[in-house]
Design a protein around this motif. Structure first.
Motif, PDB file in Angstrom:
ATOM      1  N   GLY A   1      18.790  -3.652 -45.766  1.00 53.20           N
ATOM      2  CA  GLY A   1      17.580  -4.309 -45.287  1.00 53.20           C
ATOM      3  C   GLY A   1      17.811  -5.081 -44.011  1.00 53.20           C
ATOM      4  O   GLY A   1      18.930  -5.133 -43.477  1.00 53.20           O
ATOM      5  N   PRO A   2      16.753  -5.709 -43.498  1.00 54.74           N
ATOM      6  CA  PRO A   2      16.840  -6.429 -42.226  1.00 54.74           C
ATOM      7  C   PRO A   2      17.457  -7.813 -42.391  1.00 54.74           C
ATOM      8  O   PRO A   2      17.366  -8.428 -43.444  1.00 54.74           O
ATOM      9  N   PHE A   3      18.088  -8.269 -41.320  1.00 60.02           N
ATOM     10  CA  PHE A   3      18.544  -9.650 -41.233  1.00 60.02           C
ATOM     11  C   PHE A   3      17.423 -10.510 -40.655  1.00 60.02           C
ATOM     12  O   PHE A   3      16.560 -10.015 -39.927  1.00 60.02           O
ATOM     13  N   SER A   4      17.478 -11.799 -40.956  1.00 56.03           N
ATOM     14  CA  SER A   4      16.580 -12.746 -40.304  1.00 56.03           C
ATOM     15  C   SER A   4      16.924 -12.834 -38.813  1.00 56.03           C
ATOM     16  O   SER A   4      18.058 -12.585 -38.399  1.00 56.03           O
TER      17      SER A   4
ATOM     18  N   SER B   1      23.821 -17.732 -31.687  1.00 54.10           N
ATOM     19  CA  SER B   1      24.817 -16.679 -31.837  1.00 54.10           C
ATOM     20  C   SER B   1      25.302 -16.691 -33.283  1.00 54.10           C
ATOM     21  O   SER B   1      25.290 -17.741 -33.943  1.00 54.10           O
ATOM     22  N   ARG B   2      25.740 -15.522 -33.768  1.00 48.49           N
ATOM     23  CA  ARG B   2      26.181 -15.417 -35.148  1.00 48.49           C
ATOM     24  C   ARG B   2      27.547 -14.739 -35.223  1.00 48.49           C
ATOM     25  O   ARG B   2      27.866 -13.862 -34.420  1.00 48.49           O
ATOM     26  N   VAL B   3      28.334 -15.158 -36.200  1.00 51.36           N
ATOM     27  CA  VAL B   3      29.578 -14.468 -36.548  1.00 51.36           C
ATOM     28  C   VAL B   3      29.548 -14.264 -38.059  1.00 51.36           C
ATOM     29  O   VAL B   3      29.375 -15.224 -38.816  1.00 51.36           O
ATOM     30  N   ILE B   4      29.696 -13.011 -38.500  1.00 46.93           N
ATOM     31  CA  ILE B   4      29.593 -12.685 -39.919  1.00 46.93           C
ATOM     32  C   ILE B   4      30.863 -11.974 -40.362  1.00 46.93           C
ATOM     33  O   ILE B   4      31.450 -11.194 -39.600  1.00 46.93           O
ATOM     34  N   THR B   5      31.299 -12.267 -41.590  1.00 48.68           N
ATOM     35  CA  THR B   5      32.487 -11.637 -42.155  1.00 48.68           C
ATOM     36  C   THR B   5      32.217 -11.269 -43.605  1.00 48.68           C
ATOM     37  O   THR B   5      31.773 -12.123 -44.390  1.00 48.68           O
TER      38      THR B   5
ATOM     39  N   GLN C   1      23.262  -2.290 -37.831  1.00 51.28           N
ATOM     40  CA  GLN C   1      22.596  -1.675 -36.686  1.00 51.28           C
ATOM     41  C   GLN C   1      21.958  -2.808 -35.884  1.00 51.28           C
ATOM     42  O   GLN C   1      21.029  -3.468 -36.342  1.00 51.28           O
ATOM     43  N   ILE C   2      22.504  -3.030 -34.688  1.00 52.39           N
ATOM     44  CA  ILE C   2      22.094  -4.161 -33.850  1.00 52.39           C
ATOM     45  C   ILE C   2      21.344  -3.622 -32.646  1.00 52.39           C
ATOM     46  O   ILE C   2      21.905  -2.905 -31.812  1.00 52.39           O
ATOM     47  N   ASN C   3      20.047  -3.946 -32.585  1.00 54.08           N
ATOM     48  CA  ASN C   3      19.189  -3.410 -31.527  1.00 54.08           C
ATOM     49  C   ASN C   3      19.353  -1.892 -31.396  1.00 54.08           C
ATOM     50  O   ASN C   3      19.443  -1.337 -30.288  1.00 54.08           O
ATOM     51  N   GLY C   4      19.406  -1.212 -32.555  1.00 55.14           N
ATOM     52  CA  GLY C   4      19.456   0.241 -32.588  1.00 55.14           C
ATOM     53  C   GLY C   4      20.827   0.866 -32.489  1.00 55.14           C
ATOM     54  O   GLY C   4      20.955   2.091 -32.558  1.00 55.14           O
TER      55      GLY C   4
ATOM     56  N   ALA D   1      18.835 -10.778 -32.019  1.00 58.38           N
ATOM     57  CA  ALA D   1      18.771  -9.321 -32.060  1.00 58.38           C
ATOM     58  C   ALA D   1      18.053  -8.843 -33.322  1.00 58.38           C
ATOM     59  O   ALA D   1      17.965  -9.554 -34.327  1.00 58.38           O
ATOM     60  N   THR D   2      17.551  -7.608 -33.254  1.00 56.92           N
ATOM     61  CA  THR D   2      17.000  -6.944 -34.430  1.00 56.92           C
ATOM     62  C   THR D   2      18.153  -6.269 -35.163  1.00 56.92           C
ATOM     63  O   THR D   2      18.820  -5.394 -34.602  1.00 56.92           O
TER      64      THR D   2
END
Length: 199
Positions: free
Chosen positions: A51-54, A60-64, A74-77, A95-96
């Motif tokens: 599903g989509p992220f908020s 800026s984000r950092v995810i682990t 999928q970041i901006n396609g 970003a989407t």
């Protein structure tokens, strides 16, 4: 001089995702001086389905990935590489983003911050048998992603903290001098986040 604060897992705050698609355990945040939101936030989230992220414009984000088979974002396609445990990915919070799980549900660790106000870095450290880190950052945060205890010792003062699994320690460096921290734990992985205000 350093001050420190220990965040215990049982005190983390459950809150809904901005897009309503799930919930997050907030570890800590630093509110903006003008009370317009927060400068940075650390959290843990469970992702059970694709599903989509908020969307967080201006951040800026950092995810682990902490646990699970991993995911592709999928970041901006454009698809990221497959992200397994302890492989951080940085991206624009505005970003989407669509998440695709690679199997089982996952749990992830998140840093979100305002780059116009905060310089931030995130790294994962294997502290078996022990490692010494140096930092001049105003704030250094240690998150224990292991199943055992991690000992964090401030080299100058000798102050020692025991980090239980999923516990977090925030150290504030009041004077901005180089500080050294010793991390020790059997087969332990610790996330080290350094935060400084932009001049």
């Amino acid at each position: 001089m350093t001050d420190s604060y220990l965040y215990r897992p049982e005190a983390y705050t459950a809150m809904p995702w901005k897009n309503g698609g799930g919930s997050t355990l907030e570890i800590a945040r630093q509110r903006c001086i003008d009370d317009s939101g927060y400068d940075w936030r650390l959290s843990i989230a469970q992702i059970d389905v694709d599903g989509p992220f908020s969307v967080f414009p201006g951040y800026s984000r950092v995810i682990t990935v902490l646990h699970g088979d991993g995911m592709v974002l999928q970041i901006n396609g454009v698809d990221s590489e497959a992200l397994g445990p302890l492989q951080p990915l940085s991206f624009d919070g505005g970003a989407t983003v669509q998440c695709r799980l690679l199997g089982s549900p996952i749990e992830d660790f998140n840093l979100i911050y305002r780059p116009d106000r905060i310089n931030a870095s995130l790294r994962w450290v294997d502290c078996h048998p022990a490692v010494v880190l140096g930092s001049k950052a105003t704030q250094v945060v240690f998150f224990n992603a292991s199943v055992g205890i991690v000992n964090v010792t401030h080299a100058s003062s000798g102050q020692r903290h025991e980090l239980a699994p999923r516990a977090t320690l925030r150290c504030t460096n009041v004077g901005g001098q180089l500080q050294r921290y010793s991390l020790e734990g059997a087969m332990a992985q610790v996330c080290v986040v350094e935060l400084d205000r932009v001049d």
